[in-house]
Design an enzyme around this catalytic site. Structure first.
Site, PDB file in Angstrom:
ATOM      1  CG  HIS A  17      -1.936  -0.963   1.373  1.00 21.06           C
ATOM      2  ND1 HIS A  17      -2.144  -1.703   2.506  1.00 21.06           N
ATOM      3  CD2 HIS A  17      -2.892  -1.360   0.497  1.00 21.06           C
ATOM      4  CE1 HIS A  17      -3.167  -2.514   2.326  1.00 21.06           C
ATOM      5  NE2 HIS A  17      -3.638  -2.338   1.116  1.00 21.06           N
ATOM      6  CE  LYS A  41     -11.198  -6.798   1.460  1.00 19.05           C
ATOM      7  NZ  LYS A  41      -9.909  -6.126   1.433  1.00 19.05           N
TER       8      LYS A  41
HETATM    9  P1  ADP Z   1      -5.812  -5.795   0.568  1.00 16.90           P
HETATM   10  O1  ADP Z   1      -6.126  -6.340  -0.792  1.00 16.90           O
HETATM   11  O2  ADP Z   1      -4.371  -5.935   0.959  1.00 16.90           O
HETATM   12  O3  ADP Z   1      -6.789  -6.177   1.656  1.00 16.90           O
HETATM   13  P2  ADP Z   1      -7.039  -3.217   0.314  1.00 16.90           P
HETATM   14  O4  ADP Z   1      -8.403  -3.724   0.090  1.00 16.90           O
HETATM   15  O5  ADP Z   1      -6.818  -2.332   1.472  1.00 16.90           O
HETATM   16  O6  ADP Z   1      -5.912  -4.284   0.459  1.00 16.90           O
HETATM   17  O7  ADP Z   1      -6.467  -2.593  -1.022  1.00 16.90           O
HETATM   18  C1  ADP Z   1      -6.473  -1.260  -1.324  1.00 16.90           C
HETATM   19  C2  ADP Z   1      -5.743  -1.009  -2.622  1.00 16.90           C
HETATM   20  O8  ADP Z   1      -4.370  -1.290  -2.453  1.00 16.90           O
HETATM   21  C3  ADP Z   1      -6.188  -1.865  -3.808  1.00 16.90           C
HETATM   22  O9  ADP Z   1      -6.153  -1.046  -4.952  1.00 16.90           O
HETATM   23  C4  ADP Z   1      -5.127  -2.908  -3.940  1.00 16.90           C
HETATM   24  O10 ADP Z   1      -4.985  -3.365  -5.253  1.00 16.90           O
HETATM   25  C5  ADP Z   1      -3.908  -2.117  -3.498  1.00 16.90           C
HETATM   26  N1  ADP Z   1      -2.887  -2.989  -2.973  1.00 16.90           N
HETATM   27  C6  ADP Z   1      -2.993  -3.812  -1.930  1.00 16.90           C
HETATM   28  N2  ADP Z   1      -1.847  -4.473  -1.725  1.00 16.90           N
HETATM   29  C7  ADP Z   1      -0.981  -4.042  -2.696  1.00 16.90           C
HETATM   30  C8  ADP Z   1       0.363  -4.358  -3.057  1.00 16.90           C
HETATM   31  N3  ADP Z   1       1.052  -5.278  -2.374  1.00 16.90           N
HETATM   32  N4  ADP Z   1       0.917  -3.714  -4.089  1.00 16.90           N
HETATM   33  C9  ADP Z   1       0.204  -2.810  -4.782  1.00 16.90           C
HETATM   34  N5  ADP Z   1      -1.067  -2.470  -4.520  1.00 16.90           N
HETATM   35  C10 ADP Z   1      -1.652  -3.075  -3.492  1.00 16.90           C
END
Ligand code: ADP
Length: 163
Positions: A17, A41
């Site tokens: 993130h 979720k």
């Molecule tokens: P997760 O999938 O880890 O539960 P979130 O729902 O909080 O995360 O995801 C928020 C955003 O961050 C999404 O656009 C997701 O694609 C992106 N994201 C999550 N993990 C990564 C990563 N390791 N690299 C790049 N983007 C990421």
């Protein structure tokens, strides 16, 4: 002023993130990291307040990054900022399918709203909050997975879940 919104559940924030947030902050004047309550979720590990606190600590060094929360629809929230763009990270083809569908729904609610994607850094393509939660539950070392400022807090929470 160009504004980007980086939405997610951030349960907890990972280095994947943070990589997307940092790169977005280099492109846009202002970045809003939007912590969302995701009803689909499973029970979150961290409360919204805890997630806000952790994201704040992790983005403290970026002067143009702010943190906000929303319990509603992203497309509605985005109306708060004129011309704001959603920025998301793409890890794999599976992310793309989901994001493509979300984008179509967002466009129906807010036709002006654009979404841009940054490809995940190859170091973090395997990394997700659920991977971190699983590792923390088994007492694995979280160095290199979550920002160092929040490692202790994630470990503490995982410990309390084990007892
Ligand atoms: P997760 O999938 O880890 O539960 P979130 O729902 O909080 O995360 O995801 C928020 C955003 O961050 C999404 O656009 C997701 O694609 C992106 N994201 C999550 N993990 C990564 C990563 N390791 N690299 C790049 N983007 C990421």
């Amino acid at each position: 002023m160009s504004i980007a919104i980086c939405p997610g559940s951030f349960d907890p924030i990972t280095l994947g993130h943070l990589n997307i947030i940092r790169r977005t902050a280099q492109i846009f004047d202002k970045v809003v990291v939007l912590i969302m309550l995701n009803s689909s979720k499973t029970t979150p590990m961290f409360s919204i307040d805890e997630r806000v606190e952790m994201v704040r600590k992790a983005v403290e060094r970026f002067p143009n990054v702010e943190v906000d929360t929303s319990e509603g629809l992203l497309a509605e929230y985005a109306k708060k900022y004129d011309g704001a763009v959603i920025v998301k990270g793409l890890r794999a083809a599976s992310d793309f399918e989901y994001e493509f569908q979300m984008n179509l729904i967002n466009k129906k609610i807010n036709p002006e709203l654009e979404t841009m994607f940054l490809t995940a850094n190859e170091k973090y393509t395997f990394l997700s909050s659920s991977v971190v939660r699983e590792m923390a539950r088994y007492g694995a070392d979280l160095n290199g997975f979550v920002p160092c400022e929040i490692i202790e807090e994630v470990e503490r929470k995982a410990q309390s879940w084990r007892h």
